[in-house]
Motif scaffolding. Structure first.
Motif, PDB file in Angstrom:
ATOM      1  N   LYS A  11       0.833  -1.209   0.000  1.00 36.50           N
ATOM      2  CA  LYS A  11       0.000   0.000   0.000  1.00 36.50           C
ATOM      3  C   LYS A  11       0.866   1.257   0.000  1.00 36.50           C
ATOM      4  O   LYS A  11       0.566   2.228  -0.699  1.00 36.50           O
ATOM      5  N   LEU A  12       1.934   1.228   0.783  1.00 43.17           N
ATOM      6  CA  LEU A  12       2.845   2.370   0.823  1.00 43.17           C
ATOM      7  C   LEU A  12       3.514   2.563  -0.528  1.00 43.17           C
ATOM      8  O   LEU A  12       3.625   3.698  -1.018  1.00 43.17           O
ATOM      9  N   ILE A  13       3.955   1.484  -1.158  1.00 43.24           N
ATOM     10  CA  ILE A  13       4.609   1.571  -2.464  1.00 43.24           C
ATOM     11  C   ILE A  13       3.657   2.178  -3.488  1.00 43.24           C
ATOM     12  O   ILE A  13       4.051   3.015  -4.313  1.00 43.24           O
ATOM     13  N   ASN A  14       2.400   1.782  -3.452  1.00 43.16           N
ATOM     14  CA  ASN A  14       1.425   2.336  -4.389  1.00 43.16           C
ATOM     15  C   ASN A  14       1.280   3.843  -4.202  1.00 43.16           C
ATOM     16  O   ASN A  14       1.147   4.595  -5.183  1.00 43.16           O
ATOM     17  N   ARG A  15       1.302   4.295  -2.951  1.00 43.82           N
ATOM     18  CA  ARG A  15       1.221   5.741  -2.681  1.00 43.82           C
ATOM     19  C   ARG A  15       2.435   6.460  -3.240  1.00 43.82           C
ATOM     20  O   ARG A  15       2.319   7.524  -3.874  1.00 43.82           O
ATOM     21  N   ILE A  16       3.616   5.896  -3.007  1.00 45.97           N
ATOM     22  CA  ILE A  16       4.846   6.534  -3.478  1.00 45.97           C
ATOM     23  C   ILE A  16       4.887   6.575  -4.997  1.00 45.97           C
ATOM     24  O   ILE A  16       5.190   7.621  -5.600  1.00 45.97           O
ATOM     25  N   ALA A  28      11.331  16.461   1.223  1.00 49.27           N
ATOM     26  CA  ALA A  28      11.917  15.769   2.377  1.00 49.27           C
ATOM     27  C   ALA A  28      10.970  14.684   2.882  1.00 49.27           C
ATOM     28  O   ALA A  28       9.762  14.895   2.990  1.00 49.27           O
ATOM     29  N   TYR A  29      11.556  13.528   3.192  1.00 49.36           N
ATOM     30  CA  TYR A  29      10.794  12.385   3.689  1.00 49.36           C
ATOM     31  C   TYR A  29      11.493  11.797   4.904  1.00 49.36           C
ATOM     32  O   TYR A  29      12.733  11.750   4.960  1.00 49.36           O
ATOM     33  N   ILE A  30      10.700  11.329   5.866  1.00 49.57           N
ATOM     34  CA  ILE A  30      11.227  10.531   6.967  1.00 49.57           C
ATOM     35  C   ILE A  30      10.870   9.076   6.668  1.00 49.57           C
ATOM     36  O   ILE A  30       9.696   8.739   6.495  1.00 49.57           O
ATOM     37  N   ILE A  31      11.894   8.226   6.591  1.00 46.25           N
ATOM     38  CA  ILE A  31      11.687   6.794   6.389  1.00 46.25           C
ATOM     39  C   ILE A  31      11.944   6.124   7.729  1.00 46.25           C
ATOM     40  O   ILE A  31      13.080   6.003   8.174  1.00 46.25           O
ATOM     41  N   GLU A  32      10.874   5.686   8.388  1.00 43.88           N
ATOM     42  CA  GLU A  32      10.978   5.116   9.723  1.00 43.88           C
ATOM     43  C   GLU A  32      10.787   3.606   9.663  1.00 43.88           C
ATOM     44  O   GLU A  32       9.938   3.108   8.922  1.00 43.88           O
ATOM     45  N   GLY A  33      11.579   2.885  10.443  1.00 41.41           N
ATOM     46  CA  GLY A  33      11.424   1.439  10.504  1.00 41.41           C
ATOM     47  C   GLY A  33      12.296   0.850  11.591  1.00 41.41           C
ATOM     48  O   GLY A  33      13.248   1.483  12.051  1.00 41.41           O
ATOM     49  N   THR A  35      15.037  -1.667  13.494  1.00 41.03           N
ATOM     50  CA  THR A  35      16.436  -1.926  13.176  1.00 41.03           C
ATOM     51  C   THR A  35      16.580  -2.980  12.097  1.00 41.03           C
ATOM     52  O   THR A  35      17.440  -2.877  11.211  1.00 41.03           O
ATOM     53  N   CYS A  36      15.743  -4.021  12.140  1.00 41.92           N
ATOM     54  CA  CYS A  36      15.877  -5.133  11.202  1.00 41.92           C
ATOM     55  C   CYS A  36      15.354  -4.802   9.810  1.00 41.92           C
ATOM     56  O   CYS A  36      15.497  -5.603   8.892  1.00 41.92           O
ATOM     57  N   VAL A  37      14.747  -3.650   9.608  1.00 44.90           N
ATOM     58  CA  VAL A  37      14.275  -3.238   8.288  1.00 44.90           C
ATOM     59  C   VAL A  37      15.386  -2.443   7.608  1.00 44.90           C
ATOM     60  O   VAL A  37      15.931  -1.502   8.184  1.00 44.90           O
ATOM     61  N   ASP A  38      15.730  -2.819   6.391  1.00 44.37           N
ATOM     62  CA  ASP A  38      16.828  -2.158   5.675  1.00 44.37           C
ATOM     63  C   ASP A  38      16.346  -0.840   5.077  1.00 44.37           C
ATOM     64  O   ASP A  38      15.981  -0.754   3.908  1.00 44.37           O
ATOM     65  N   LYS A  39      16.361   0.183   5.890  1.00 38.92           N
ATOM     66  CA  LYS A  39      15.861   1.494   5.468  1.00 38.92           C
ATOM     67  C   LYS A  39      16.728   2.116   4.385  1.00 38.92           C
ATOM     68  O   LYS A  39      16.234   2.838   3.526  1.00 38.92           O
ATOM     69  N   ARG A 162       6.258   4.863   7.227  1.00 40.17           N
ATOM     70  CA  ARG A 162       6.645   3.821   8.181  1.00 40.17           C
ATOM     71  C   ARG A 162       6.737   2.494   7.440  1.00 40.17           C
ATOM     72  O   ARG A 162       5.782   2.051   6.807  1.00 40.17           O
ATOM     73  N   LEU A 163       7.907   1.848   7.516  1.00 39.11           N
ATOM     74  CA  LEU A 163       8.105   0.553   6.893  1.00 39.11           C
ATOM     75  C   LEU A 163       7.781  -0.553   7.893  1.00 39.11           C
ATOM     76  O   LEU A 163       8.200  -0.483   9.045  1.00 39.11           O
ATOM     77  N   ASN A 164       7.075  -1.565   7.432  1.00 38.35           N
ATOM     78  CA  ASN A 164       6.682  -2.649   8.329  1.00 38.35           C
ATOM     79  C   ASN A 164       7.237  -3.988   7.886  1.00 38.35           C
ATOM     80  O   ASN A 164       6.835  -5.026   8.383  1.00 38.35           O
ATOM     81  N   SER A 165       8.170  -3.985   6.943  1.00 35.47           N
ATOM     82  CA  SER A 165       8.688  -5.240   6.405  1.00 35.47           C
ATOM     83  C   SER A 165       9.483  -5.992   7.448  1.00 35.47           C
ATOM     84  O   SER A 165      10.519  -5.539   7.890  1.00 35.47           O
ATOM     85  N   LEU A 166       8.982  -7.158   7.825  1.00 31.07           N
ATOM     86  CA  LEU A 166       9.710  -8.015   8.767  1.00 31.07           C
ATOM     87  C   LEU A 166       9.807  -9.428   8.204  1.00 31.07           C
ATOM     88  O   LEU A 166       9.828 -10.403   8.937  1.00 31.07           O
ATOM     89  N   GLU A 167       9.850  -9.525   6.872  1.00 35.27           N
ATOM     90  CA  GLU A 167       9.791 -10.842   6.239  1.00 35.27           C
ATOM     91  C   GLU A 167      11.181 -11.344   5.859  1.00 35.27           C
ATOM     92  O   GLU A 167      11.472 -11.656   4.714  1.00 35.27           O
TER      93      GLU A 167
END
Length: 271
Positions: A11-16, A28-33, A35-39, A162-167
């Motif tokens: 859903k986030l990718i579609n918005r971007i 300017a963007y804040i990319i939050e996630g 530690t285990c997410v490769d920001k 906000r990134l939620n990738s934990l896969e």
């Protein structure tokens, strides 16, 4: 990779992608996630999507712009990061001077600020001047584990994602470890047993960061009722434990020995 590879954040990718294709790229963007997410990888994929001429809004991974960003040699892309403790004023000043220059490869100057939530107050106030009056075409990405550590004036001038990738296997292991730690604490296991659990799931400082991320996520699940184990704790206890987790995270950032920081956390939560 391209943005299409971030399946867990569809859903986030579609918005971007939509904002890029419509020409609504913010400065300017804040990319939050966690530690285990490769920001950093996500930030580079996002910049490829902005610059790519073959697959705009997504990135092709093969055009000259995408390849240069992948190999960290795109002429108008600048990086700054913490010195191990914080991002200081001097590198922010140097970045500002670079962003004033006319781009050489295209029509945009780009910047990635790693560890942005560790910026000193002075560094944040300096950056604020650029966020208020950004040079034309500038895009700045602030990578953060906790955007609340940024000044409200900074946050208000950025689009936050906000990134939620934990896969990943590593993340799965961290979540398993975090759950085992919380289970032990809820069962009031003795300290020797808790040390054994830590030893099983934590071999490095990075592991410690990921365990903290997992524990914090589980406590949030407690708060919203996603995990029935939360009924064993009062809400005040949950909030207090989250504060202790953040305290342990700050210790790790300050280079406190990771074994000491995690054992100290276990003692404080376990009472």
């Amino acid at each position: 990779m391209s943005l299409n590879n971030w399946k867990a954040d569809e859903k986030l990718i579609n918005r971007i992608t939509g904002s890029i294709l419509s020409g609504n790229v913010f400065h300017a963007y804040i990319i939050e996630g966690d530690t285990c997410v490769d920001k950093l990888d996500f930030a580079k994929d996002m910049l490829k999507a902005i610059l790519c001429e073959e697959r705009p809004g997504v990135g092709c991974d093969s055009c000259i712009n995408c390849r240069k960003i992948d190999h960290d040699n795109y002429e108008d892309l600048y990086f700054i990061e913490s010195d191990g403790l914080s991002v200081k004023d001097e590198p922010v000043f140097a970045l500002q001077e670079k962003l004033k220059r006319k781009p050489t490869a295209g029509n945009r100057n780009l910047a990635i600020i790693k560890d942005a939530d560790t910026m000193t107050a002075r560094a944040q106030n300096r950056l604020l001047k650029t966020l208020e009056e950004p040079p034309e075409g500038t895009v700045i990405l602030l990578l953060s584990e906790n955007k609340e550590n940024l000044l409200e004036t900074i946050r208000s001038r950025c689009v936050a994602y906000r990134l939620n990738s934990l896969e990943t296997d590593l993340a799965a292991g961290a979540m398993e470890g975090a759950s085992a730690i919380l289970e032990g604490l809820l069962e009031h296991e003795n300290f020797f047993t808790m040390k054994e659990i830590l030893g099983k799931y934590m071999k490095s400082r990075d592991d410690a960061f990921q365990l903290l991320d997992g524990m914090e996520r589980l406590y949030r699940d407690f708060l919203v009722g996603k995990d029935s184990r939360g009924r064993l704790l009062k809400r005040e206890e949950i909030f207090r434990h989250i504060e202790l987790i953040e305290e342990a995270r700050r210790d790790l950032v300050m280079k406190v020995n990771h074994n000491y920081a995690m054992k100290n956390l276990i003692i404080k939560i376990g009472g």
